[in-house]
Design a protein around this motif. Structure first.
Motif, PDB file in Angstrom:
ATOM      1  N   ASP A 115       0.831  -1.209   0.000  1.00 56.25           N
ATOM      2  CA  ASP A 115       0.000   0.000   0.000  1.00 56.25           C
ATOM      3  C   ASP A 115       0.866   1.259   0.000  1.00 56.25           C
ATOM      4  O   ASP A 115       0.621   2.203  -0.760  1.00 56.25           O
ATOM      5  CB  ASP A 115      -0.891   0.028   1.246  1.00 56.25           C
ATOM      6  N   LEU A 141       2.684   1.768  -3.350  1.00 55.24           N
ATOM      7  CA  LEU A 141       1.789   2.264  -4.389  1.00 55.24           C
ATOM      8  C   LEU A 141       1.402   3.718  -4.145  1.00 55.24           C
ATOM      9  O   LEU A 141       1.236   4.499  -5.092  1.00 55.24           O
ATOM     10  CB  LEU A 141       0.539   1.388  -4.466  1.00 55.24           C
ATOM     11  N   SER A 160       2.148   6.778  -6.705  1.00 54.44           N
ATOM     12  CA  SER A 160       1.020   7.525  -7.271  1.00 54.44           C
ATOM     13  C   SER A 160       1.318   9.013  -7.430  1.00 54.44           C
ATOM     14  O   SER A 160       0.618   9.705  -8.174  1.00 54.44           O
ATOM     15  CB  SER A 160      -0.233   7.340  -6.403  1.00 54.44           C
ATOM     16  N   ASP A 208     -10.376   2.870  -8.798  1.00 51.68           N
ATOM     17  CA  ASP A 208      -9.013   3.199  -9.227  1.00 51.68           C
ATOM     18  C   ASP A 208      -8.742   4.697  -9.141  1.00 51.68           C
ATOM     19  O   ASP A 208      -7.625   5.123  -8.818  1.00 51.68           O
ATOM     20  CB  ASP A 208      -8.784   2.721 -10.661  1.00 51.68           C
ATOM     21  N   VAL A 257      -7.399   5.969  -5.828  1.00 55.77           N
ATOM     22  CA  VAL A 257      -5.951   5.798  -5.639  1.00 55.77           C
ATOM     23  C   VAL A 257      -5.216   6.893  -6.392  1.00 55.77           C
ATOM     24  O   VAL A 257      -4.256   7.488  -5.889  1.00 55.77           O
ATOM     25  CB  VAL A 257      -5.503   4.407  -6.113  1.00 55.77           C
ATOM     26  N   TRP A 304      -5.680   4.160   0.253  1.00 56.92           N
ATOM     27  CA  TRP A 304      -4.725   3.094   0.011  1.00 56.92           C
ATOM     28  C   TRP A 304      -5.350   2.134  -1.006  1.00 56.92           C
ATOM     29  O   TRP A 304      -6.578   2.036  -1.106  1.00 56.92           O
ATOM     30  CB  TRP A 304      -4.436   2.321   1.299  1.00 56.92           C
ATOM     31  N   ALA A 305      -4.528   1.424  -1.727  1.00 53.31           N
ATOM     32  CA  ALA A 305      -5.044   0.461  -2.709  1.00 53.31           C
ATOM     33  C   ALA A 305      -5.914  -0.600  -2.036  1.00 53.31           C
ATOM     34  O   ALA A 305      -6.925  -1.041  -2.601  1.00 53.31           O
ATOM     35  CB  ALA A 305      -3.888  -0.194  -3.458  1.00 53.31           C
ATOM     36  N   THR A 360      -9.792  -2.229  -2.730  1.00 50.26           N
ATOM     37  CA  THR A 360     -10.088  -3.664  -2.778  1.00 50.26           C
ATOM     38  C   THR A 360     -11.158  -4.017  -1.745  1.00 50.26           C
ATOM     39  O   THR A 360     -12.095  -4.776  -2.032  1.00 50.26           O
ATOM     40  CB  THR A 360      -8.822  -4.485  -2.510  1.00 50.26           C
TER      41      THR A 360
END
Length: 258
Positions: free
Chosen positions: A66, A69, A73, A202, A205, A211-212, A216
């Motif tokens: 997380d 990513l 980003s 998406d 993010v 957080w990714a 999810t």
């Protein structure tokens, strides 16, 4: 949080020039203030919470992923996804409504009351689940712990408190749930609708407000909830009305080639 203002009331066009009747946005926001019965309102919040696994533990491999990513980003700040995320900060924004209408291949608005009822009732159930999880896990937003710019101006207000806690992502959950539901209503558009649902998460993010794993988690909660509400008789009855209604609705303009 904006998601809960419209747990599934879709805005439409801006108000017309004066004098004019209330705009679609005005009508939808007024309706949002009224109690709406969900499909699984009899389920206690604890049961709703069990539909979702906990977020990654601090220091775990998923937590490290997380954070990696999130750092990566920053490369997208100001880019196309960043700008798209800004246009869809609210699920009542004209841009969001346009995106879901294009995916559906039908113009959502005053002419689709049955479809909006379907989304609103499911949104009521989803809001309960998302709220319960956020309040239970109290996961901080990435910009609150790892610092960094976010596309949502509320991230800069009072430490980002207007956005609430991070897990799960409400936008991700509502985009995915509506994608699943509208796929039931118009199966021929399921690929486009699920693509829309995925993109909704998406973009959070890309906006750097989640957080990714929040995204999810939102999809997992939406999928588990969908499996429960889709078995109810009320859902099946509302779905039948929506299917009939959508067969008569015009294709939205300005969606590009599909």
């Amino acid at each position: 949080m904006r998601f809960f203002l419209a747990a599934a009331l879709l805005a439409a066009t801006p108000a017309a020039a004066q004098p004019a009747p209330p705009s679609m946005m005005d009508r939808m926001q007024s309706a949002a203030a009224q109690p709406t019965a969900g499909y699984v309102a009899d389920k206690p919040e604890l049961t709703m919470l069990r539909l979702l696994p906990p977020p990654p533990e601090s220091g775990s491999s998923d937590d490290k992923a997380d954070r990696f990513l999130y750092r990566e980003s920053r490369r997208g700040i100001g880019g196309p996804q960043w700008q798209a995320a800004i246009s869809q900060l609210s699920v009542t924004s004209p841009s969001f409504v346009k995106a879901i209408s294009c995916a559906l291949g039908a113009e959502l608005g005053p002419q689709t009351p049955a479809t909006l009822t379907l989304l609103r009732r499911a949104g009521t159930d989803l809001a309960r689940g998302v709220n319960a999880a956020k309040d239970y896990y109290k996961r901080p937003r990435p910009f609150a712990t790892d610092r960094g710019k976010a596309c949502d101006p509320d991230a800069a207000v009072d430490g980002g408190k207007p956005l609430g806690f991070a897990y799960p992502s409400g936008h991700s959950a509502v985009g995915w749930l509506w994608g699943l539901i509208l796929s039931d209503a118009r199966p021929a558009r399921s690929a486009e609708l699920l693509k829309f649902g995925k993109a909704t998460g998406d973009l959070r993010v890309a906006c750097r407000v989640h957080w990714a794993s929040d995204v999810t988690g939102g999809r997992l909660l939406a999928t588990a909830l969908y499996q429960r509400i889709s078995d109810t008789e009320d859902y099946k009855a509302d779905l039948a009305k929506a299917r009939t209604e959508l067969s008569l609705v015009p294709v939205p303009e300005g969606c590009g080639t599909r």
